[in-house]
Design an enzyme around this catalytic site. Structure first.
Site, PDB file in Angstrom:
ATOM      1  N   HIS A 161     131.955  11.416  50.808  1.00  0.00           N
ATOM      2  CA  HIS A 161     130.664  12.111  50.763  1.00  0.00           C
ATOM      3  C   HIS A 161     130.221  12.332  49.312  1.00  0.00           C
ATOM      4  O   HIS A 161     129.124  11.931  48.910  1.00  0.00           O
ATOM      5  CB  HIS A 161     130.786  13.454  51.497  1.00  0.00           C
ATOM      6  N   GLU A 162     131.101  12.933  48.533  1.00  0.00           N
ATOM      7  CA  GLU A 162     130.738  13.235  47.143  1.00  0.00           C
ATOM      8  C   GLU A 162     130.566  11.952  46.338  1.00  0.00           C
ATOM      9  O   GLU A 162     129.766  11.898  45.403  1.00  0.00           O
ATOM     10  CB  GLU A 162     131.784  14.149  46.491  1.00  0.00           C
TER      11      GLU A 162
ATOM     12  N   HIS B  95     126.999  10.771  46.670  1.00  0.00           N
ATOM     13  CA  HIS B  95     126.119  11.448  45.700  1.00  0.00           C
ATOM     14  C   HIS B  95     126.298  10.830  44.308  1.00  0.00           C
ATOM     15  O   HIS B  95     125.334  10.624  43.570  1.00  0.00           O
ATOM     16  CB  HIS B  95     126.458  12.936  45.615  1.00  0.00           C
TER      17      HIS B  95
ATOM     18  N   HIS C 111     124.490   7.594  43.965  1.00  0.00           N
ATOM     19  CA  HIS C 111     123.056   7.866  43.897  1.00  0.00           C
ATOM     20  C   HIS C 111     122.673   8.225  42.458  1.00  0.00           C
ATOM     21  O   HIS C 111     121.667   7.765  41.922  1.00  0.00           O
ATOM     22  CB  HIS C 111     122.741   9.038  44.841  1.00  0.00           C
TER      23      HIS C 111
HETATM   24 ZN   LIG Z   1     126.305  16.607  49.957  1.00  0.00          ZN
END
Ligand SMILES: [Zn+2]
Length: 682
Positions: free
Chosen positions: A467-468, A471, A474
């Site tokens: 998940h991290e 990010h 991105h």
């Molecule tokens: Zn998040």
């Protein structure tokens, strides 16, 4: 330390040395560096206010002002999260009002606002990125009340101050009410089922207080442990009642920290502020910074999902009831759900951990994203970091080796480090006249540190890492040159979790699980049979979980979407209506959930709680494009990178999604992923 060091000339925060020298930053550097920087930037702003014809260069100059403040303050704020010694925390707290004041001034700057309006009129239509930057800046100015005059302006400022105080009070009441609760138990058998970790803490607390047996508190880990594992229904009921009546007019501390009156005032003030800014209600105001187009669209989205998921929730509840052999009370549901999960999937953290040593997981994750996005990730000596276990990586383009950006990793739990996991930005990408910078990210987790064995992760932690890292990609793979729109910056709030939730999907794929796992003693990857059980457990009780999220989201959104603000009576009436429509478990009459809903009354999720589900739809639908073409398909990954990751906040989120997917987002993929597409027969 050199006592005669000059706080300005010898200040590492003021030296533009490439990567920050965290090891040289001392608490006494913080305030002088910040004062000096803000003073210089105030002068730069005053100059920018006077410019005759603001153009692209002028826009770039303002971006450099933001960048300069961030360059000095960013490392301080980061250290406050990961190496928060008492002196540093004091320095941080002392400097924080300076930053807040600077930002408030900037947001209220009418002269600057007027220059931006001029720029908006003169920008050529083909300057799409600049137009988006100006549009977002003007929007934020307006939401800050800059366009208001006289009495309205004064009233708006009053409301903002009062709201900040009320929201803080809401959180404090909730915290005080949570902390005040204790459950004293002398007999160990009354606590049967609780994990040893919770029991030993309860034993220690009893010893501290000089009483016999166990003293249990109401912190979230204890509450969850009781609801999930305590065998005695009476204990679960007592905890349930304490939890859902915190900070209210009911329960063990009825009326003592009552958030009820605050709720009415918060809703009234939010409504008034929205009207002052020209919106019909607060829900409309909230959507000004989001991807969702209108309140009707959000409500229709939530109701549609509720209609589709309710029968799965009913099926889940019927299964649990059958398993328990009796009608379930609200405090029984989590308990029987855990029992059924154990029986059906026989999965435990202890079984999985040995297969996920962090170095193996990380190598597999890097190999995956290198392949997907045509990059290479290589560790470089990390100089001047804040802790010896911090590592630094360079990300390069695979075809020509060009540098893309950098990444700090800080993986292990330790004292003076904030809990949880997060990605934060160290540098934002900049390609401006007189400023070129590559993006750098912080990836921070709280995994168990290595000892005799390497750090071993649960599968939940593996998912968190993915998940991290979503990010992180991105932030790093952006191709935008304006820091305010680069990477995660400027991305609509309800779309910013798209890349992170998207990447989570890979942590469930059998082929990826094989490459990120390897028993730390034997090197054996996760067995097929375990992978099958793990994937089976992914959708377990998802119907119940979904309707619960929808209950919160719909309640929050309708509550902020009326033509008049709701009083406390109406708040409860609305919640009842929403539960009748969405929920399958009806709570007892004393339930005071609104008094504990800090996401929307304390934090920033007002009329925005729906964002969780909204982003899940985007992420599942984006991942479905990969499932259609093969999850490692280079062409699809290239398009994802180009249309979603690279554009950051420079393009509206819906446009970016459509450019990637060829159509607007659809619900089907999330329903499939949640096990809600096959027939729901029990
Ligand atoms: Zn998040």
């Amino acid at each position: 330390m050199n006592a005669s060091a000059d706080p300005i000339t010898d200040n590492p925060l003021l030296a533009d040395t490439g990567l920050p020298r965290f090891d040289r930053i001392r608490p006494e550097h913080v305030e002088p560096a910040l004062r000096r920087t803000l003073e210089a930037q105030r002068a730069a702003i005053a100059e920018a206010e006077r410019v005759e014809r603001p153009g692209i260069d002028w826009l770039a100059r303002l971006e450099r002002i933001h960048d300069e403040v961030r360059r000095v303050w960013g490392p301080v704020s980061h250290l406050n999260s990961v190496a928060s010694t008492p002196p540093l925390r004091d320095a941080y707290n002392a400097a924080l009002p300076l930053i807040t004041e600077f930002n408030t001034e900037l947001g209220q700057n009418k002269a600057l606002y007027a220059r931006f309006l001029e720029l908006e009129r003169s920008l050529p239509p083909d300057r799409a990125v600049e137009r988006e930057l100006v549009a977002q800046t003007l929007r934020d100015f307006r939401l800050g009340g800059v366009a208001l005059d006289g009495r309205d302006r004064e009233r708006f400022r009053e409301i903002m101050q009062r709201l900040a105080a009320l929201q803080a009070k809401f959180e404090q009441n909730l915290m005080d009410a949570t902390d005040a609760f204790e459950h004293h138990e002398t007999r160990a058998d009354a606590l049967a089922g609780l994990p040893e970790q919770i029991l030993s803490r309860a034993r220690a607390r009893a010893a501290e207080k000089g009483v016999e047996g166990f003293v249990l508190t109401l912190d979230p880990p204890t509450y969850l442990a009781v609801m999930n594992h305590a065998e005695a229904p009476a204990l679960r009921e007592r905890y349930y009642e304490a939890w859902v009546t915190r900070a209210s007019d009911r329960g063990p501390f009825a009326g003592k920290w009552d958030n009820g009156p605050l709720i009415g005032e918060i809703l009234a003030l939010r409504h008034e502020s929205a009207r002052l800014l020209g919106f019909r209600n607060y829900a409309e105001l909230s959507l000004a910074t989001k991807m969702a187009g209108s309140p009707d669209e959000v409500v229709a989205f939530l109701r549609d999902l509720a209609r589709r998921s309710k029968r799965y929730a009913e099926r889940d509840l019927a299964e649990l009831t059958a398993h328990a052999g009796r009608k379930l009370e609200p405090w029984d549901v989590a308990y029987y759900s855990e029992r059924l999960r154990e029986q059906r999937f026989a999965l435990s953290d202890d079984e999985l951990r040995p297969y996920f040593p962090l170095p193996k997981v990380l190598a597999g994750l890097f190999a995956l994203v290198e392949r997907l996005f045509g990059i290479t990730i290589a560790e470089r000596p990390a100089e001047g970091t804040w802790h010896p276990t911090v590592a630094y990586y360079e990300i390069r383009r695979r075809d020509d080796g060009a540098l893309i950006g950098g990444l700090y990793t800080d993986f292990y739990a330790r004292p003076q480090k904030r809990g949880g996991a997060w990605m934060d930005t160290c540098f934002d990408r900049a390609r401006l006249p007189a400023l070129a910078r590559d993006p750098v990210a912080y990836l921070v987790c709280n995994f168990n540190p290595p000892g005799d064995a390497p750090s071993l992760l649960t599968h939940d932690e593996v998912v968190t890492l993915f998940h991290e890292f979503g990010h992180t990609l991105h932030h790093l793979l952006t191709e935008v040159g304006y820091p305010s729109l680069a990477g995660i910056n400027g991305v609509a709030w309800d779309a910013v979790e798209l890349p992170s939730q998207f990447l989570e999907n890979y942590a469930w794929r059998p082929e990826v699980l094989k490459s990120i796992s390897g028993h730390y003693e034997t090197g054996e990857p996760l067995p097929d049979e375990t992978i099958r059980r793990l994937n089976g457990s992914r959708t377990f009780m998802e119907g119940l979980a979904t309707v619960r999220q929808l209950e919160f989201a719909l309640f929050d959104f309708l509550l902020h979407g009326g033509d008049e603000p709701a009083g406390l009576e109406q708040v409860y009436a609305l919640l009842d209506d929403v539960r009748r429509e969405v929920a399958v478990i009806r709570p007892p009459e004393y339930n005071r959930f609104p008094s504990t809903f800090s996401h929307i009354f304390g934090g920033g999720y007002a009329a925005g709680y729906y964002s969780y589900k909204w982003a899940e739809v985007l992420a599942a639908d984006a991942f479905a494009a990969f499932e259609e073409e093969g999850v490692l398909d280079a062409e699809t990954a290239g398009r994802f990178r180009k249309e979603i990751l690279a554009v950051g906040g420079s393009r509206p989120a819906l446009d970016a999604f459509v450019a990637f997917r060829g159509r607007p987002p659809e619900l089907d993929a999330l329903l499939r992923q949640s096990g809600m597409s096959e027939p729901a027969a029990a």
